[in-house]
Design a protein around this motif. Structure first.
Motif, PDB file in Angstrom:
ATOM      1  N   GLU A  13    -115.657  -4.968 102.286  1.00  0.00           N
ATOM      2  CA  GLU A  13    -115.282  -6.146 101.510  1.00  0.00           C
ATOM      3  C   GLU A  13    -114.676  -5.679 100.197  1.00  0.00           C
ATOM      4  O   GLU A  13    -115.247  -4.806  99.525  1.00  0.00           O
ATOM      5  N   GLY A  14    -113.542  -6.246  99.840  1.00  0.00           N
ATOM      6  CA  GLY A  14    -112.874  -5.857  98.612  1.00  0.00           C
ATOM      7  C   GLY A  14    -111.464  -5.382  98.876  1.00  0.00           C
ATOM      8  O   GLY A  14    -110.968  -5.440 100.005  1.00  0.00           O
ATOM      9  N   ASP A  15    -110.813  -4.896  97.835  1.00  0.00           N
ATOM     10  CA  ASP A  15    -109.441  -4.409  97.937  1.00  0.00           C
ATOM     11  C   ASP A  15    -109.450  -2.961  98.381  1.00  0.00           C
ATOM     12  O   ASP A  15    -109.789  -2.053  97.615  1.00  0.00           O
ATOM     13  N   GLY A  16    -109.076  -2.731  99.638  1.00  0.00           N
ATOM     14  CA  GLY A  16    -109.116  -1.380 100.196  1.00  0.00           C
ATOM     15  C   GLY A  16    -107.766  -0.694 100.234  1.00  0.00           C
ATOM     16  O   GLY A  16    -107.599   0.294 100.961  1.00  0.00           O
ATOM     17  N   SER A  17    -106.811  -1.173  99.443  1.00  0.00           N
ATOM     18  CA  SER A  17    -105.470  -0.594  99.496  1.00  0.00           C
ATOM     19  C   SER A  17    -105.448   0.884  99.092  1.00  0.00           C
ATOM     20  O   SER A  17    -104.597   1.651  99.545  1.00  0.00           O
ATOM     21  N   PHE A  18    -106.412   1.296  98.253  1.00  0.00           N
ATOM     22  CA  PHE A  18    -106.464   2.685  97.785  1.00  0.00           C
ATOM     23  C   PHE A  18    -106.831   3.667  98.895  1.00  0.00           C
ATOM     24  O   PHE A  18    -106.568   4.873  98.790  1.00  0.00           O
ATOM     25  N   ILE A  19    -107.463   3.169  99.959  1.00  0.00           N
ATOM     26  CA  ILE A  19    -107.987   4.041 101.011  1.00  0.00           C
ATOM     27  C   ILE A  19    -106.868   4.863 101.648  1.00  0.00           C
ATOM     28  O   ILE A  19    -107.052   6.035 101.996  1.00  0.00           O
ATOM     29  N   ASN A  20    -105.697   4.259 101.771  1.00  0.00           N
ATOM     30  CA  ASN A  20    -104.574   4.948 102.411  1.00  0.00           C
ATOM     31  C   ASN A  20    -104.156   6.215 101.668  1.00  0.00           C
ATOM     32  O   ASN A  20    -103.520   7.095 102.242  1.00  0.00           O
ATOM     33  N   GLU A  21    -104.530   6.307 100.390  1.00  0.00           N
ATOM     34  CA  GLU A  21    -104.085   7.430  99.563  1.00  0.00           C
ATOM     35  C   GLU A  21    -105.143   8.523  99.405  1.00  0.00           C
ATOM     36  O   GLU A  21    -104.908   9.528  98.733  1.00  0.00           O
ATOM     37  N   ILE A  22    -106.310   8.353 100.013  1.00  0.00           N
ATOM     38  CA  ILE A  22    -107.381   9.343  99.869  1.00  0.00           C
ATOM     39  C   ILE A  22    -106.991  10.649 100.555  1.00  0.00           C
ATOM     40  O   ILE A  22    -106.532  10.653 101.706  1.00  0.00           O
ATOM     41  N   SER A  23    -107.178  11.756  99.868  1.00  0.00           N
ATOM     42  CA  SER A  23    -106.867  13.065 100.423  1.00  0.00           C
ATOM     43  C   SER A  23    -107.741  13.354 101.636  1.00  0.00           C
ATOM     44  O   SER A  23    -108.955  13.094 101.620  1.00  0.00           O
ATOM     45  N   GLY A  24    -107.130  13.889 102.683  1.00  0.00           N
ATOM     46  CA  GLY A  24    -107.880  14.235 103.889  1.00  0.00           C
ATOM     47  C   GLY A  24    -107.777  13.198 104.978  1.00  0.00           C
ATOM     48  O   GLY A  24    -108.229  13.434 106.103  1.00  0.00           O
ATOM     49  N   ARG A  56    -112.321  17.730 107.753  1.00  0.00           N
ATOM     50  CA  ARG A  56    -112.469  16.969 106.518  1.00  0.00           C
ATOM     51  C   ARG A  56    -113.908  16.499 106.350  1.00  0.00           C
ATOM     52  O   ARG A  56    -114.566  16.122 107.321  1.00  0.00           O
ATOM     53  N   ASP A  57    -114.423  16.541 105.118  1.00  0.00           N
ATOM     54  CA  ASP A  57    -115.796  16.144 104.804  1.00  0.00           C
ATOM     55  C   ASP A  57    -115.896  14.618 104.805  1.00  0.00           C
ATOM     56  O   ASP A  57    -115.408  13.946 103.888  1.00  0.00           O
ATOM     57  N   THR A  58    -116.555  14.060 105.823  1.00  0.00           N
ATOM     58  CA  THR A  58    -116.648  12.599 105.937  1.00  0.00           C
ATOM     59  C   THR A  58    -117.539  12.001 104.854  1.00  0.00           C
ATOM     60  O   THR A  58    -117.322  10.865 104.422  1.00  0.00           O
ATOM     61  N   ASN A  59    -118.550  12.754 104.403  1.00  0.00           N
ATOM     62  CA  ASN A  59    -119.422  12.239 103.332  1.00  0.00           C
ATOM     63  C   ASN A  59    -118.635  12.024 102.043  1.00  0.00           C
ATOM     64  O   ASN A  59    -118.843  11.037 101.323  1.00  0.00           O
ATOM     65  N   SER A  60    -117.725  12.937 101.758  1.00  0.00           N
ATOM     66  CA  SER A  60    -116.895  12.808 100.561  1.00  0.00           C
ATOM     67  C   SER A  60    -116.002  11.577 100.652  1.00  0.00           C
ATOM     68  O   SER A  60    -115.845  10.826  99.668  1.00  0.00           O
ATOM     69  N   ILE A  61    -115.440  11.358 101.828  1.00  0.00           N
ATOM     70  CA  ILE A  61    -114.568  10.192 102.021  1.00  0.00           C
ATOM     71  C   ILE A  61    -115.371   8.904 101.899  1.00  0.00           C
ATOM     72  O   ILE A  61    -114.942   7.938 101.254  1.00  0.00           O
ATOM     73  N   LEU A  62    -116.557   8.875 102.492  1.00  0.00           N
ATOM     74  CA  LEU A  62    -117.417   7.690 102.383  1.00  0.00           C
ATOM     75  C   LEU A  62    -117.753   7.391 100.928  1.00  0.00           C
ATOM     76  O   LEU A  62    -117.702   6.233 100.496  1.00  0.00           O
ATOM     77  N   LYS A  63    -118.083   8.414 100.157  1.00  0.00           N
ATOM     78  CA  LYS A  63    -118.432   8.205  98.752  1.00  0.00           C
ATOM     79  C   LYS A  63    -117.258   7.618  97.972  1.00  0.00           C
ATOM     80  O   LYS A  63    -117.422   6.679  97.177  1.00  0.00           O
ATOM     81  N   GLN A  64    -116.067   8.143  98.198  1.00  0.00           N
ATOM     82  CA  GLN A  64    -114.892   7.645  97.485  1.00  0.00           C
ATOM     83  C   GLN A  64    -114.629   6.173  97.814  1.00  0.00           C
ATOM     84  O   GLN A  64    -114.229   5.398  96.942  1.00  0.00           O
ATOM     85  N   ILE A  65    -114.874   5.809  99.067  1.00  0.00           N
ATOM     86  CA  ILE A  65    -114.643   4.421  99.474  1.00  0.00           C
ATOM     87  C   ILE A  65    -115.734   3.509  98.924  1.00  0.00           C
ATOM     88  O   ILE A  65    -115.463   2.443  98.364  1.00  0.00           O
ATOM     89  N   ALA A  66    -116.997   3.954  99.057  1.00  0.00           N
ATOM     90  CA  ALA A  66    -118.138   3.133  98.635  1.00  0.00           C
ATOM     91  C   ALA A  66    -118.173   2.911  97.127  1.00  0.00           C
ATOM     92  O   ALA A  66    -118.769   1.944  96.651  1.00  0.00           O
ATOM     93  N   ASP A  67    -117.527   3.791  96.357  1.00  0.00           N
ATOM     94  CA  ASP A  67    -117.481   3.616  94.903  1.00  0.00           C
ATOM     95  C   ASP A  67    -116.618   2.429  94.507  1.00  0.00           C
ATOM     96  O   ASP A  67    -116.766   1.902  93.386  1.00  0.00           O
TER      97      ASP A  67
END
Length: 309
Positions: A231-242, A261-272
């Motif tokens: 839920e929220g604006d997820g447009s930034f997700i497309n630009e995450i490294s990895g 790629r470290d999935t925990n790192s990606i999850l943290k960036q999204i969940a923030d």
């Protein structure tokens, strides 16, 4: 091997429709022939049916080159539908069955059964022109299988069907597979192919780019896909490294990751930044694989395009 395509090719003027395509088709399985629009799927099927003659290569049935008698053991539903509008449903089924070397009596004994199976029995004596597009599609499916074919070839089967009728036809197809029928199923809708097919052959630009058991194909691509709901604006997700690629459905995304790629790192960036409702690491869907292979084929097309000299 029940059906074998040996290096078949076909060109129309300067356009190469199919190039050097081979397939081994075993009995009793559902084969998906997938690819973008214009990839060569229908041309391939027409060569299997001996409607279009290959420029080179051959199609074998039980190790023998196919001839006109092959059509009597095949049920073929073409992408371009064709029914006689002034005939009744019963007359249509009887006529089409007799074209497959069956007697009127043999076909007539099955008409009520099949019309009931697809919920058309009340239209038995009505003319084809009175049917909706979906009803006509179900009638054409009956004419494809009424002669009890050994091989069933379906080109864009579900076009024009609503979800309820798709389920009816799908259940019949699976029943036929369990009875030993061999089914070739052409589509550009990956969700249908993934749910129905045992084996997949993907064609792009007239050439085979993927072939094998669906389970093996998915395993080869690795568990590098994430199904994400948020839920929220997820447009930034497309630009995450990895993240290699993103298939976007508003508040739902399918992510394909770079290897290792470290999935925990990606999850943290999204969940923030958004509220994560679901974060599943899964096998890639056939849709994911299709998009990736189609992009690769598109990028390589200029180098592999073949001109007729």
């Amino acid at each position: 091997m029940l059906l074998k395509l040996n290096n078949i090719s076909k060109s129309f003027e300067e356009k190469v429709a199919v190039h050097n395509l081979s397939m081994d088709i075993q009995a009793g399985l559902i084969y998906g022939i997938i690819g973008p629009n214009g990839a060569g799927k229908t041309t391939t099927i027409r060569m299997v049916m001996n409607i279009t003659i290959p420029d080179s290569g051959e199609v074998l049935y039980k190790d023998k080159k196919i001839d006109e008698s092959f059509k009597n053991i095949v049920g073929y539903l073409p992408e371009e539908r064709g029914l006689y509008k002034k005939l009744t449903l019963a007359e249509t089924i009887r006529y089409m069955g007799m074209l497959k070397n069956k007697s009127s009596k043999e076909i007539s004994s099955k008409i009520d059964y099949w019309l009931k199976r697809v919920d058309l029995i009340e239209y038995k004596d009505k003319k084809v022109e009175e049917l909706s597009k979906g009803m006509a599609q179900k009638l054409q499916f009956i004419t494809t299988v009424i002669h009890d074919p050994e091989i069933i070839i379906l080109d864009e089967l579900f076009s024009g069907l609503d979800p309820l009728n798709m389920e009816v036809i799908k259940s019949i197809i699976l029943e036929m597979k369990r009875s030993g029928k061999t089914i070739l199923f052409s589509t550009h809708v990956m969700e249908q192919a993934e749910k129905l097919c045992d084996n997949i052959c993907m064609i792009a630009g007239g050439e085979k780019v993927l072939d094998g058991k669906l389970a093996d194909i998915k395993e080869d691509f690795g568990r590098n896909s994430i199904h994400l709901e948020f839920e929220g604006d997820g447009s930034f997700i497309n630009e995450i490294s990895g993240i290699k690629s993103v298939i976007d459905f508003n508040n739902y995304k399918e992510l394909v990751l770079e290897k290792e790629r470290d999935t925990n790192s990606i999850l943290k960036q999204i969940a923030d930044k958004v509220t994560v409702k679901k974060f599943d690491i899964v096998d890639p869907s056939l849709y994911d694989i299709f998009i990736e292979k189609a992009k690769q084929a598109s990028l390589s097309a200029p180098a592999t395009a073949k001109e007729i000299g």
